[in-house]
Enzyme design. Sequence first.
Site, mmCIF file in Angstrom:
data_model
loop_
_atom_site.group_PDB
_atom_site.id
_atom_site.type_symbol
_atom_site.label_atom_id
_atom_site.label_comp_id
_atom_site.label_asym_id
_atom_site.label_seq_id
_atom_site.Cartn_x
_atom_site.Cartn_y
_atom_site.Cartn_z
ATOM 1 N N ASP A 52 -14.563 -5.607 5.506
ATOM 2 C CA ASP A 52 -13.315 -6.363 5.556
ATOM 3 C C ASP A 52 -12.208 -5.669 4.761
ATOM 4 O O ASP A 52 -12.433 -4.720 4.013
ATOM 5 C CB ASP A 52 -13.553 -7.784 5.035
ATOM 6 C CG ASP A 52 -14.471 -8.571 5.959
ATOM 7 O OD1 ASP A 52 -13.979 -9.089 6.967
ATOM 8 O OD2 ASP A 52 -15.688 -8.626 5.673
ATOM 9 N N ASP A 53 -10.975 -6.192 4.921
ATOM 10 C CA ASP A 53 -9.788 -5.532 4.386
ATOM 11 C C ASP A 53 -9.579 -5.746 2.896
ATOM 12 O O ASP A 53 -8.788 -5.033 2.283
ATOM 13 C CB ASP A 53 -8.541 -6.017 5.135
ATOM 14 C CG ASP A 53 -8.584 -5.624 6.603
ATOM 15 O OD1 ASP A 53 -9.104 -4.537 6.896
ATOM 16 O OD2 ASP A 53 -8.122 -6.409 7.447
ATOM 17 N N ASP B 277 -8.564 -3.888 -22.132
ATOM 18 C CA ASP B 277 -7.687 -5.051 -21.989
ATOM 19 C C ASP B 277 -8.499 -6.337 -21.841
ATOM 20 O O ASP B 277 -8.096 -7.397 -22.327
ATOM 21 C CB ASP B 277 -6.762 -4.881 -20.778
ATOM 22 C CG ASP B 277 -5.711 -3.815 -20.998
ATOM 23 O OD1 ASP B 277 -5.398 -3.528 -22.163
ATOM 24 O OD2 ASP B 277 -5.207 -3.278 -20.001
ATOM 25 N N GLY C 61 -11.422 -1.031 -3.384
ATOM 26 C CA GLY C 61 -10.494 -0.086 -3.970
ATOM 27 C C GLY C 61 -9.688 0.657 -2.932
ATOM 28 O O GLY C 61 -9.615 0.273 -1.756
ATOM 29 N N HIS C 62 -9.076 1.758 -3.362
ATOM 30 C CA HIS C 62 -8.202 2.546 -2.503
ATOM 31 C C HIS C 62 -8.268 3.995 -2.946
ATOM 32 O O HIS C 62 -8.394 4.288 -4.141
ATOM 33 C CB HIS C 62 -6.757 2.042 -2.604
ATOM 34 C CG HIS C 62 -5.801 2.780 -1.728
ATOM 35 N ND1 HIS C 62 -5.766 2.616 -0.361
ATOM 36 C CD2 HIS C 62 -4.849 3.708 -2.011
ATOM 37 C CE1 HIS C 62 -4.828 3.390 0.152
ATOM 38 N NE2 HIS C 62 -4.260 4.068 -0.828
ATOM 39 N N CYS D 119 -0.025 6.721 4.478
ATOM 40 C CA CYS D 119 -1.437 6.451 4.727
ATOM 41 C C CYS D 119 -2.161 7.675 5.264
ATOM 42 O O CYS D 119 -3.387 7.715 5.283
ATOM 43 C CB CYS D 119 -1.591 5.274 5.693
ATOM 44 S SG CYS D 119 -1.630 3.682 4.832
ATOM 45 N N ASP E 44 -4.835 -0.393 -14.731
ATOM 46 C CA ASP E 44 -4.408 0.855 -15.362
ATOM 47 C C ASP E 44 -4.636 1.983 -14.377
ATOM 48 O O ASP E 44 -5.598 1.961 -13.590
ATOM 49 C CB ASP E 44 -5.193 1.126 -16.649
ATOM 50 C CG ASP E 44 -4.396 0.770 -17.894
ATOM 51 O OD1 ASP E 44 -3.279 1.287 -18.021
ATOM 52 O OD2 ASP E 44 -4.895 -0.019 -18.710
ATOM 53 N N LYS F 116 -4.631 9.287 2.772
ATOM 54 C CA LYS F 116 -5.882 8.659 2.352
ATOM 55 C C LYS F 116 -7.053 9.622 2.532
ATOM 56 O O LYS F 116 -7.024 10.519 3.374
ATOM 57 C CB LYS F 116 -6.136 7.384 3.172
ATOM 58 C CG LYS F 116 -5.146 6.258 2.896
ATOM 59 C CD LYS F 116 -5.417 5.040 3.742
ATOM 60 C CE LYS F 116 -6.724 4.370 3.388
ATOM 61 N NZ LYS F 116 -6.881 3.070 4.082
ATOM 62 N N ASP G 252 -5.552 -3.841 -27.804
ATOM 63 C CA ASP G 252 -6.140 -2.505 -27.824
ATOM 64 C C ASP G 252 -5.032 -1.491 -28.058
ATOM 65 O O ASP G 252 -3.875 -1.707 -27.708
ATOM 66 C CB ASP G 252 -6.899 -2.204 -26.534
ATOM 67 C CG ASP G 252 -5.985 -2.011 -25.335
ATOM 68 O OD1 ASP G 252 -5.126 -2.887 -25.122
ATOM 69 O OD2 ASP G 252 -6.114 -1.013 -24.621
#
Length: 751
Positions: free
Chosen positions: A444-445, A485, A535-536, A409, A462, A412, A623
């Site tokens: 929030d998480d 997709d 997201g991350h 982490c 993806d 990040k 696809d």
Amino acid sequence: MQSSSPVVKDLVLLGAGHSHAIALKYFGMHPLAGVRLTVVTADVHTPYSGMLPGHVAGYYDYDECHIDTRPLAGFAGARLFASRATGLDLDRQLVLCDNRPPVPFDLLSIDIGSTPAVPDVPGAKDFAIPAKPVRQFLQHWQGLLEQVRDRPDAPLTLAVVGGGAGGVELTLAARSRLVDVLRGAGQSADRLELHLFQRGSELMPSHPAWVRRRFERVLRDRGVQVHLNDPVREVGDGWVRARQTVKCDRVFWVTQAIAPDWLRASGLATDDRGFIQVNDALQSISHPQVFAAGDIATMVNHPRPKAGVFAVRQGQPLVENLQRAARNEALQPFQPQQHFLTLIGTGDRSAVAARGRWAWQSPWMWRWKDRIDRQFMARFLDLEPSAMAEAVPQPDRAPSDPLMRCRGCGSKVGSTALMRALDRVKTLLPESKSAIAVGLDAPDDAAVLQVPSDRLLVQTVDYFPAITDDPFVAGRIAIEHCLNDIWAMGARPHSVQALVAIPPATAIKTEEMLYQILAGAVRALQPDAVPIAGGHTLEADEMAIGFVCNGWLERDRLWRKTGLQPGQLLIGTKALGTGVLFAADMQLKAKSRWIEAAIRAMTQSNRAAAECLREYGATACTDISGFGLVGHAAEMARASSIQLDIQLDRLTLLAGAVESSQAGIASSLYPQNWRASRDLVDCDRVTSHPHLPLVFDPQTSGGLLAGVPEERAEACLAELRSLGYTNSHVVGRVLPQQPGRALITMDGRSP
């Protein structure tokens, strides 16, 4: 990226003129650690002015007289943003562009050339063809050549406005080429009439008297009607009015050069024609963070004509001063030569050479010019990625930006950079849908979605290293790839979450890169008002982008791979070849126009294609992505208990795909795709077919593949093409399962 060092400064090269081409070659040999190099240009194939008249005359092909910027940028470790600049925000240090977010810079170098001045002559802007931008001029020129080839017996009259060296050389080159075309068609050169209009009393007024007289005689000897002291007063559709009105098929405008209006509007110090005023270090006299070279620059202490020879000579001092500026070192002055050699072609493989008062014409002078030009262009050919040298020391960095990068982490993206980027992205997003209970607007998480009870949730993910160094384009490609997709299942996208890895950089540069990536994704999501719900992020050695995409659909609209039926034709919506093309790009072997065409295909949404396929009765869809056409077609064949006949001659391939494949280039996934499918495919009849390797080529953001009733297939293709899927094609035929026959057969003959 030029090195693994964290990015602390951004150097942007605006334009890809001769000076910048030399600078890129130098940066490839002597990269600067910690400096991220970016090229912004709308013309990825940069014309070399010395060879363009020879190209018009038919002596050089397109590639021989254009510098291909993409492999050159790759050699230099530079990002290439194919975009047209529309302005500068010098207070915030941004390059404003026509099709993307602004590009930030710490140092900016400008080498965008010039354009012919079109004065307030009525009709000139509507009916005359300016000699620059060269790309547009050459499109008109090729159109004219096609017209003459199609109707060689028709009389042809051309007018050239501007009697400087450029107008004279263009007139002679155009006459030479057109005479060759006419004679090749068995027609007399008498069908061609050329007029050259010059406002002043002499042609080429900045050249020695002998040169002026020589070219006037050459023009008149070849039947060109030279109009001196005869300014053009009006241009119409098929005519020019000066002292007299001349009917003509084309009017080419080759007058004194000027700079684009937005340069002066930006606040840069400019001369009376809008060119950037620079000091002896090629640095703007008003903004020290800006440099300029080539035609767009005017050296205030050493004014010189707008000629390619000066742009070439400025390349080395420009790049050396850019490196000094990046390292906060004193700049070095440069003084251009007073006397220089000019070599001007006469359109018949002869040339006039002049230096000072000396001048001469002969075919030998043309051979000399040809040798010089080819030697210059050879500097930008056969580039090898491994040729890049060890980076020189990096510039000063902010004390708060550590060189060591943590894992876990600790890798990040920092919260300040993240929140600032997200705040900017939020202004691009549509209003939050009611089905998103918790999204980016809350701390929030996790995102919280309200799932409708009467619909199915379709979810896909993806994630892969970016296929291009342009973060905005990379974001668009990545989201379109993932959305495929959703379209292939018959669903509509509802929301997405982003997964983004960014190379180490200072906080402000990390923020900007994250913003550019997400802005690219938002551009693709806007037509369906699809929000990014969360997201991350993390730091990594290279940029990588992924998305989790959610979609809803009614149960009876679900497409599966199990629905293919005998009697259908298999239709693909996009051309094949992205894998081999970007493998070639990594090896600096791909032409820029190939990659730009591939990027246009990859950033095209399959949304309208999916709707069209459903309208024409598609019963199964997938696809085409990493496993290639054969890999994904085989999945459909197995699931549907049918067999497929793939018709290689009907496949549409991206430009350059076959050439790259035949040069022995392949994606790193290609061998695995081949091994995984070879037991399923009968290739015996087509082992030497040039399209065969490309059916195993992995695709990024490829087309949809769907089974459509044969009787509706041609209408479906026509509709797809009208919707913009111009490369949609029949892949093959769906057949009943037959014992002992391969799952997929290959046919090299058109049905």
